[in-house]
Design a protein around this motif. Structure first.
Motif, mmCIF file in Angstrom:
data_model
loop_
_atom_site.group_PDB
_atom_site.id
_atom_site.type_symbol
_atom_site.label_atom_id
_atom_site.label_comp_id
_atom_site.label_asym_id
_atom_site.label_seq_id
_atom_site.Cartn_x
_atom_site.Cartn_y
_atom_site.Cartn_z
ATOM 1 N N LEU A 122 0.933 -1.233 0.008
ATOM 2 C CA LEU A 122 -0.020 0.106 -0.014
ATOM 3 C C LEU A 122 0.976 1.317 -0.007
ATOM 4 O O LEU A 122 0.302 2.384 0.354
ATOM 5 N N ARG A 142 -5.524 4.769 3.044
ATOM 6 C CA ARG A 142 -4.489 3.341 2.761
ATOM 7 C C ARG A 142 -4.420 2.866 4.113
ATOM 8 O O ARG A 142 -4.298 1.434 4.172
ATOM 9 N N MET A 173 -3.924 1.884 -5.429
ATOM 10 C CA MET A 173 -5.064 0.886 -4.595
ATOM 11 C C MET A 173 -5.564 -0.040 -5.221
ATOM 12 O O MET A 173 -5.771 -1.330 -4.891
#
Length: 308
Positions: A122, A142, A173
């Protein structure tokens, strides 16, 4: 094989008398990415909250990977990761600490290697020792995803995951989501960015006023309900559509330079063939043509309007 999520005759009426869900039936298969769409107030968040054990249902049953969410709450909840809409994180905690704590809530042993992998996936590893309060809105979102993945869930709920996130972060993402899906994680997505659902989802579900009004394979949905148009760029402009073409759904653009034919999948083959024959007989020539199809967003808007 058990369904990832099985919902039967689920209803929810709040103390105010508002009925948020009305006899909802839904089955989500293991490993699929299911997009749940609906206007604000349609019941999306209530449905997700009941499945995740945050809200009690008025009636009906829900099973998660075969486990009843009431009778076998711990097993059901352990299989779920939830990324909520709201940013509910401890401002003074560090990124690594808050993600590690989320894993501990499920009684799992510490696994620094897994936490490191999640944070790197991430793009949070460089921020691992930063306090939550110092992060941007996109980075905080995130962190929510990292917290949801900390206990290695088999099912992941993404409730508006890219709201307020810039384009670059959104793209990163979705790469993570693709990898999760490839690894076998079942993903349930709600989003107002319908182009995301159109690109990512295997199946689409539409909820409106507490009722599931449609569940369909994405490609089948687009084929069945997506209106198509054929635009013909004419060599010579027309003042009006000739009478001999009245049997086709035709319209002229401003200036008469484009002839637009609207059709659906059922009439596609015979309709276009017949139109071309009739155009040739009418002496109408064109220099170029192009086809377009309704987006998922337009299909969704039409479905909801029909139920108003």
């Amino acid at each position: 094989m058990h369904a990832a999520i099985s919902v039967e005759n689920l209803s929810k009426t709040y103390a105010t008398g508002f009925q948020a869900l009305k006899s909802v039936d839904l089955r989500i298969e293991p490993g699929e990415l299911f997009a749940l769409l609906g206007p604000n107030g349609a019941g999306k968040t209530t449905l997700i909250s009941i499945i995740c054990g945050l809200v009690s249902a008025s009636s009906g049953t829900v099973r998660v990977d075969g486990h009843d969410i009431v009778r076998d709450y711990r097993a059901a909840r352990a299989r779920i990761g939830l990324v909520p809409q709201e940013l509910t994180t401890e401002s003074f905690e560090t990124v690594r600490a808050t993600v590690s704590f989320s894993r501990g809530l499920f009684g799992l042993r510490k696994d620094p290697d897994h936490i490191e992998t999640v944070l790197k996936d991430l793009s949070l590893w460089d921020k691992r020792d930063a306090k939550i309060m110092t992060l941007s809105g996109g980075m905080k979102r995130r962190v929510l995803i990292a917290k949801a993945l900390a206990h290695e869930p088999k099912i992941l709920f993404l409730d508006e995951p890219t709201a307020g996130v810039d384009v670059e972060l959104r793209r990163d993402m979705w790469e993570v989501v693709r990898r999760l899906k490839a690894s076998g994680v079942t993903i349930i997505l709600t989003t107002h960015y319908l182009e995301e659902a159109e690109e990512m989802a295997d199946r689409i579900g539409v909820i409106n006023r507490g009722e599931i009004i449609l569940v369909e394979d994405k490609h089948t949905l687009m084929r069945k309900l997506g209106r198509k148009q054929l635009k013909l760029h004419l060599i010579e402009p027309l003042a009006e559509v000739p009478a001999r073409l009245a049997g086709h759904d035709l319209s002229l653009s401003d200036g008469g330079e484009e002839l637009v034919y609207t059709y659906d999948s059922q009439s596609e083959r015979t309709g276009i063939t017949g139109l071309m024959n009739d155009l040739r007989e009418a002496g109408i020539r064109f220099r170029d043509l192009q086809t377009t199809q309704d987006s998922l967003e337009k299909i969704f808007v039409n479905l909801v309007r029909q139920r108003q």
